[in-house]
Design a protein around this motif. Structure first.
Motif, mmCIF file in Angstrom:
data_model
loop_
_atom_site.group_PDB
_atom_site.id
_atom_site.type_symbol
_atom_site.label_atom_id
_atom_site.label_comp_id
_atom_site.label_asym_id
_atom_site.label_seq_id
_atom_site.Cartn_x
_atom_site.Cartn_y
_atom_site.Cartn_z
ATOM 1 N N MET A 1 -14.059 -5.850 3.144
ATOM 2 C CA MET A 1 -15.235 -4.978 3.174
ATOM 3 C C MET A 1 -15.223 -4.190 4.472
ATOM 4 N N LYS A 2 -14.818 -4.877 5.536
ATOM 5 C CA LYS A 2 -14.746 -4.214 6.835
ATOM 6 C C LYS A 2 -13.595 -3.204 6.861
ATOM 7 N N TYR A 3 -12.456 -3.633 6.348
ATOM 8 C CA TYR A 3 -11.269 -2.783 6.362
ATOM 9 C C TYR A 3 -11.012 -2.239 4.953
ATOM 10 N N GLY A 4 -11.567 -1.111 4.650
ATOM 11 C CA GLY A 4 -11.301 -0.491 3.356
ATOM 12 C C GLY A 4 -12.503 -0.383 2.449
ATOM 13 N N TYR B 1 0.815 -1.222 0.000
ATOM 14 C CA TYR B 1 0.000 0.000 0.000
ATOM 15 C C TYR B 1 0.843 1.264 0.000
ATOM 16 N N LYS B 2 2.105 1.150 0.426
ATOM 17 C CA LYS B 2 2.961 2.339 0.472
ATOM 18 C C LYS B 2 3.561 2.667 -0.900
ATOM 19 N N ASP C 1 -5.203 -9.900 7.130
ATOM 20 C CA ASP C 1 -4.983 -9.129 8.362
ATOM 21 C C ASP C 1 -3.826 -9.636 9.214
ATOM 22 N N TRP C 2 -2.848 -10.320 8.613
ATOM 23 C CA TRP C 2 -1.699 -10.777 9.396
ATOM 24 C C TRP C 2 -0.776 -9.600 9.673
ATOM 25 N N LYS D 1 -13.168 -9.634 4.977
ATOM 26 C CA LYS D 1 -12.484 -8.641 5.819
ATOM 27 C C LYS D 1 -12.132 -7.367 5.050
ATOM 28 N N ASP E 1 4.424 -2.906 9.875
ATOM 29 C CA ASP E 1 3.521 -1.898 9.309
ATOM 30 C C ASP E 1 2.426 -2.524 8.443
ATOM 31 N N ALA E 2 2.218 -3.808 8.606
ATOM 32 C CA ALA E 2 1.149 -4.468 7.848
ATOM 33 C C ALA E 2 -0.199 -3.997 8.373
ATOM 34 N N ILE E 3 -1.126 -3.734 7.453
ATOM 35 C CA ILE E 3 -2.455 -3.263 7.869
ATOM 36 C C ILE E 3 -3.541 -4.051 7.133
ATOM 37 N N PRO E 4 -4.686 -4.244 7.796
ATOM 38 C CA PRO E 4 -5.738 -5.027 7.132
ATOM 39 C C PRO E 4 -6.385 -4.274 5.963
ATOM 40 N N TYR E 5 -6.042 -2.991 5.829
ATOM 41 C CA TYR E 5 -6.581 -2.183 4.730
ATOM 42 C C TYR E 5 -5.756 -2.342 3.456
ATOM 43 N N LEU F 1 -6.825 -0.859 -0.117
ATOM 44 C CA LEU F 1 -6.119 0.368 -0.483
ATOM 45 C C LEU F 1 -5.370 0.189 -1.804
#
Lengths: 447, 421
Positions: A343-346, A276-277, A294-295, A341, A304-308, A312
Motif C-alpha cells: 500500500m505504501k509502495y505502489g 515488473y520489467k 522489499d528485499w 508495504k 534492481d529489486a524494488i518494493p513497488y 506494479l
C-alpha cells in the motif's frame, strides 16, 4: 432394523464430531466478498455461513471477537520451514528428490508460522539446482505427524532455479562444493533444463510405445523406470505444477520461451524481483509471481529489486503473492505487514494487499476452491487479529485450521511459566545424571 | 524595537537561505514533550528557532503548509554498515570486516561511500542519520554517526568516532540446525580453546594499551608511537564509549564484568538474551543498542515472540535503549522494528524514542538531535500519519533545515517501468 442402526450410528458420530463454532462480532475481511461486521459459522471444518447475522446452532461453541478482525488464513506460497534438508547439491537436476520425504512435523517453525496466521504453506527445495525436486503443500496442523500436515488433494509441484544460485553451485564458489559443476552460467542453466526435458520426452515416448504394444497384444518389455524423469513427464502432462526461482528479467523471459517451446506451463516464478520489467510477457504466458515486499541488494541479481514490484506487476495483470522464503520461521510470523508495504509502495488498496497473502497464493497453487477467502463451503482456515491486520500494531490472537483452533495467544502466553518449569526440571535431571555418571565412571586422563 | 531590528536585519538572508523555513499547521511530535496539535516549527539557518502553536513567520521565510500532516524528528538507525557495504554477496562491495582481531585504529568514517544507493532509499522513509559500524575480529574499529546527506563523508559526519566496536569473544561451535549446509562445526574443546585465547588476548591488549598510555604520559625515553594503542587512549580515558557486541546471556554477563573491570564506558550492542540480565544492565546504567526486533527467536525453545517482546522487557526494567537494523537494505524498516515492539508491549512513545532521542543521547549528541526542541538541528520529517505504521507515507525530509529530495533508485525504476507500454 436397518434404520435404527444407521440412526444410532449417526447419533454416535454426532457425539464424537466437534460441535459447530460461531465466531461472533468480528470485523470480517473476506478478501473476495468485501468486509462486514458480523459472524462466521463453522461446521465439520468448513465455513457454513458468513454474514452480519448467522444462525447459532444449539450446542455451538461461541467465540466472541468483538473489536477484533477475522481474515482468511495466510498462505505462504514459498517457504523452506519443516524441511530437514533443502538442497541435494551433488547434481544440478535432482527432480527425484522429494520434499515430502524430508518433512519434520516437530519443527518449531510450523508453530511459529501458525502464530503469524499462516495456515497453509508451500514447501520447496532450495535453489542450488536447475531442477531442485518435487514440492508439496502443507497445512500448519501443529501436533499432527508428517502425513497429517499434507494439504489433501493439492497438486504437487516441481522446483526449478535460474540465475546466481545454480550458477554458484557450479562455479565452485559455494562453500558446500569445491569442484566445479556444470552449469556455471545462465546459458548453461537453459541448456541443462532443455536437456532434461528432451530426455523426459524420449522417456515419455518409450512408455507410450510400450503401452501401445501392450494394447495391441504384442509382448514387450517395459522401459526402465526413471525417477528423475518421471516428475518432468508429469510436468509435460500437466499433472505437476512448475515453480521457477528467478530474479532477473532476462532469465524470466528465457524460461517463458523455453517452456513455450517445450510445451509446458510455468505456474509461478519464485521471487521474480525483476518481474515488473517483463510483466507483459508474464501475463501473456499466464504465469504468476510470488515475491518479497522489499528485499534488495543482498546479491547482484537483486540489485534492481524494488518494493513497488508486487503492486506494479498486479496493476499490469500478473497474479502476485508475497511469501516468506523462511528456513526458520521469521517473516512467516508477520506476512500481514509485508502485505501492508504494497500500500505504501505502489498504492494497492486494503483488499488487494490482503489478497497477496490469501486468495492470490491460493490461486497460484490452485487450491483456491478450498482456501484463501472467507466464503461458505471453504475450509475454516481463519485468523483473528486484535487490530486491522494491515496495521503494524496488529497481533494474531487465534488461528483455526479446518475449524480447529491450532493457535491461541492467550493460551501460549499463560502457559509459558509452566513450560519454563518443565524445562528446568528436565535440565536439572540431566545435570543430576551427569553428576552420577561422573561418580561411577570417573574420567581418567590419558597418560 | 530590538526584535524588529533583528528581523529587518535578517529578512534578506532569510529569504534566500535554503535552510530556513516555517512548517505550519501540523501535529508536531516533539518526542521530548507533548505533541502539539496545529503546531508550527520555525527553522532558522538549519536550527530549530521556535516550536509552538503560534509562531510568527519572519518576513520572506519559506512556508511549508502541513495542515493535517505530522512533523517528527528525523529517525536515527543505531546500527548499519551504511556506505561500507553495497551488495551483500559481492565481496568487492564490502568494507565492513578487516583482517585481524585487534584493529581499534580503523575508522568507518573514511570508508563511507556517499554515493551508495542505500542512502537515498533509507532517507526516503525518514531515516536522517545512521551509525555505520565496522565488524571484523574482536576490536573492529570505530563506528561513525553520519547524516544520510552530503557530497563527501566529511559533509555527512556528525561524530566521526561515535564508539569503539568490540565483538566480545564467545564459544563459537557453529552447529545448530542444518549446520552442514551453512556453517562449519567446531568441536567444543577447540571452540573453547579459541575463546580462551581471544579473551586472554583481549585482556592483554587492554593491559598493553594502558601501559602504553602511561609510558606516553611519562614521556619515557625510547617511547615510540603505536597507531593501535594510540586509538585506545580515548577509550581508556572514558572519552570514547565501547559498543560491545554480545548476544547470549553468558557473553553479555562477561562483557558487563569486563567493562567494569577495565573501567570503560560501555554500550551493549545487539544483545538477544538481554531480558534475563535487565536488572544488572540497569544497575550499571549501560545503554543498549538493540538489533532488529523483526527477527526470529534465538533459541528453539524461546517463545515465538521473544524478539518482539525484548524492548518492552528492557523498558520495564528502566534500561535505556535505541534500535538498529544492522542491515543497510532494511534500514528503511527501522520504524517497523519499533512498531513490532509496541505491538508486543512497549509504550508507543518509548518505541518512538528508541529511534530518535534515545539514539541521539546514547551516541552523545542528545543536545543537538533527536527531538523537536528549540536550539537543536532541524532534522525533520513530515508524514501523513504515524511513522511506525507501514502504510504511512513520508512527504518531506529535512536535514539541517535543508529539504532533501525523496528521489531514489527504487522510485526511479518504478516510474520508468510503469511507463513501459
Amino acid at each position: 432394523m436397518k434404520t435404527p442402526l444407521i440412526l444410532s450410528l449417526a447419533l454416535a458420530m454426532a457425539a464424537f464430531a466437534a460441535p459447530p463454532v460461531v465466531i461472533q462480532n468480528a470485523r470480517v475481511l473476506t478478501v473476495t466478498k468485501g468486509a462486514f461486521q458480523g459472524s462466521v459459522l463453522i461446521r465439520d471444518g468448513k465455513i457454513v455461513e458468513a454474514g452480519e447475522k448467522v444462525m447459532v446452532p444449539p450446542g455451538a461453541t461461541i467465540i466472541d471477537a468483538a473489536g477484533q478482525y477475522l481474515m482468511p488464513g495466510i498462505i505462504d506460497a514459498h517457504t523452506h520451514i519443516a524441511s530437514e534438508s533443502t538442497n541435494e547439491s551433488s547434481i544440478s537436476v535432482s527432480s527425484m528428490a522429494r520434499i515430502e520425504d524430508a518433512i519434520n512435523p516437530e519443527d518449531i517453525s510450523i508453530y511459529r508460522a501458525l502464530a503469524g496466521g499462516v495456515t497453509t504453506a508451500h514447501v520447496l527445495h532450495g535453489s542450488a539446482n536447475s531442477i531442485g525436486g518435487t514440492t508439496a503443500v502443507f497445512k500448519m496442523r501443529w501436533s499432527k505427524d508428517a502425513a497429517g500436515l499434507v494439504f489433501e488433494g493439492a497438486r504437487p509441484g516441481l522446483k526449478f532455479a535460474l540465475g546466481e544460485n545454480p550458477k554458484r553451485s557450479g562455479s565452485g564458489a559455494s562453500p558446500s562444493r569445491t569442484t566445479p559443476r556444470y552449469p556455471a552460467t545462465r546459458m548453461g542453466i537453459e541448456d541443462v533444463i532443455r536437456q532434461a526435458f528432451v530426455e523426459a520426452k524420449q522417456y515419455q515416448q518409450a512408455w507410450r510405445d510400450y503401452q501401445a504394444k501392450v494394447k495391441g497384444g504384442v509382448q514387450a518389455t517395459p522401459p526402465r523406470s526413471d525417477l528423475k524423469l518421471e516428475p518432468i513427464v508429469e510436468v509435460l502432462e500437466g499433472k505437476r505444477m512448475t515453480h521457477v526461482h528467478a530474479y532477473r528479467a532476462d532469465e524470466i523471459l528465457m524460461m517463458l520461451r523455453l517452456a513455450e517451446e517445450l510445451g509446458f506451463k510455468i505456474h509461478s516464478f519464485e521471487h521474480g524481483l525483476e518481474g515488473y520489467k517483463v510483466a507483459k510477457e508474464i501475463v501473456a504466458h499466464g504465469a504468476g509471481v510470488t515475491t518479497f515486499s522489499d528485499w534488495w541488494a543482498y546479491k547482484m541479481e537483486a540489485i534492481d529489486a524494488i518494493p513497488y514490484n508486487a503492486a506494479l506487476m498486479m496493476r499490469k495483470g500478473v497474479l502476485v503473492s508475497l511469501n516468506s522464503d523462511d528456513l526458520n520461521a521469521n517473516l512467516s510470523t508477520r506476512l500481514n505487514t509485508e502485505a501492508a508495504k504494497t500500500m505504501k509502495y505502489g498504492g494497492l488498496n486494503e483488499t488487494e494487499a490482503l489478497a497477496l497473502i490469501t486468495i492470490n497464493p491460493a490461486r497460484q497453487l490452485e487450491i483456491d476452491k478450498r482456501v484463501g477467502s472467507i466464503e461458505p463451503g471453504k475450509d475454516a482456515d481463519l485468523v483473528i487479529y486484535d487490530k486491522h491486520p494491515l496495521s503494524s500494531f496488529a497481533r494474531v490472537q487465534k488461528v483455526f485450521i479446518d475449524g480447529e483452533m491450532y493457535f491461541d495467544r492467550d493460551r501460549d502466553v499463560s502457559g509459558r511459566a509452566e513450560r519454563e518449569l518443565r524445562k528446568k526440571a528436565l535440565t536439572d535431571r540431566q545435570k543430576e545424571r551427569e553428576k552420577e555418571q561422573k561418580k561411577s565412571f570417573p574420567t581418567r586422563r590419558p597418560s | 524595537m530590538r526584535t524588529l531590528a533583528w528581523v529587518l536585519a535578517c529578512a534578506l538572508p532569510l529569504a534566500a537561505a535554503d535552510n530556513s523555513l516555517l512548517i505550519r499547521g501540523a501535529t508536531v511530535h516533539t518526542v521530548s514533550g507533548a505533541d502539539i496539535a496545529g503546531g508550527s516549527v520555525l527553522v532558522v539557518d538549519g536550527k530549530i528557532a521556535e516550536v509552538g502553536v503560534k509562531v510568527a513567520a519572519p518576513k520572506g521565510v519559506r512556508i511549508v503548509d502541513a495542515k493535517g500532516l505530522h512533523v517528527y524528528p528525523g529517525l536515527i538507525d543505531s546500527g548499519t554498515q551504511m556506505g561500507l557495504a553495497e551488495v551483500g554477496s559481492v565481496r568487492e562491495t564490502s568494507d565492513v570486516s578487516e583482517i585481524g582481531d585487534f584493529n581499534p585504529q580503523l575508522r568507518a568514517i573514511i570508508a563511507i561511500n556517499p554515493a551508495s544507493e542505500h542512502i537515498p532509499v533509507a532517507r526516503a522513509n525518514g531515516i536522517t542519520s545512521v551509525v555505520s559500524t565496522p565488524a571484523g575480529g574482536v576490536l573492529s574499529g570505530q563506528a561513525a554517526l553520519v547524516h544520510l546527506d552530503g557530497w563527501t563523508w566529511e559533509e555527512m559526519e556528525i561524530r566521526r568516532s561515535a564508539a569503539m566496536v568490540l565483538h566480545f569473544p564467545f564459544i563459537e561451535t557453529g552447529g545448530g540446525r542444518r549446520s552442514s549446509e551453512s556453517r562449519r562445526n567446531v568441536p567444543f574443546p577447540e571452540a573453547k580453546r579459541i575463546y580462551d585465547k581471544k579473551l586472554a588476548d583481549l585482556r592483554g591488549f587492554f593491559e598493553s594499551a594502558r601501559r602504553y598510555r602511561q609510558a606516553k604520559l611519562a614521556a619515557l625515553a625510547g617511547f615510540r608511537t603505536d597507531v593501535k594503542f594510540e586509538a585506545m587512549i580515548p577509550v581508556l580515558e572514558g572519552k570514547l564509549p565501547v559498543a560491545i557486541v554480545a548476544e547470549r546471556e553468558r557473553t553479555i554477563r562477561e562483557a558487563l564484568q569486563f567493562a567494569e573491570k577495565e573501567k570503560i564506558r560501555m554500550i551493549l550492542a545487539e544483545p538477544r538474551e538481554a531480558g534475563k540480565l535487565a536488572s544488572e544492565i540497569k544497575a550499571r546504567n549501560v545503554p543498549v543498542i538493540l538489533g532488529p526486533t523483526l527477527a526470529a527467536p534465538l533459541n528453539e525453545d524461546d517463545p515465538y515472540d521473544a524478539a518482539y517482546t525484548l524492548p518492552a522487557e528492557l523498558d520495564r526494567a528502566g534500561v535505556k535503549f535505541a534500535l538498529g537494523t544492522f542491515a543497510n537494505a532494511f534500514s528503511r524498516n527501522l520504524p517497523y522494528n519499533a512498531a513490532q515492539a509496541v505491538a508486543y508491549g512497549l509504550p508507543h512513545e518509548a518505541g518512538l524514542k528508541a529511534i530518535t532521542l534515545n539514539a541521539a543521547e546514547i551516541w552523545g549528541v542528545g543536545d543537538q538531535y533527536g527531538s523537536i526542541d528549540k536550539g537543536k538541528w532541524a532534522d525533520l520529517m513530515v508524514t501523513d500519519g504515524d511513522p511506525l505504521e507501514v502504510r504511512t507515507q513520508v512527504k518531506q525530509v529535512f536535514i539541517h533545515g535543508r529539504e532533501i529530495g525523496l528521489d531514489n533508485k527504487h522510485l526511479r525504476l518504478y516510474q520508468q517501468h510503469t511507463k513501459r507500454p
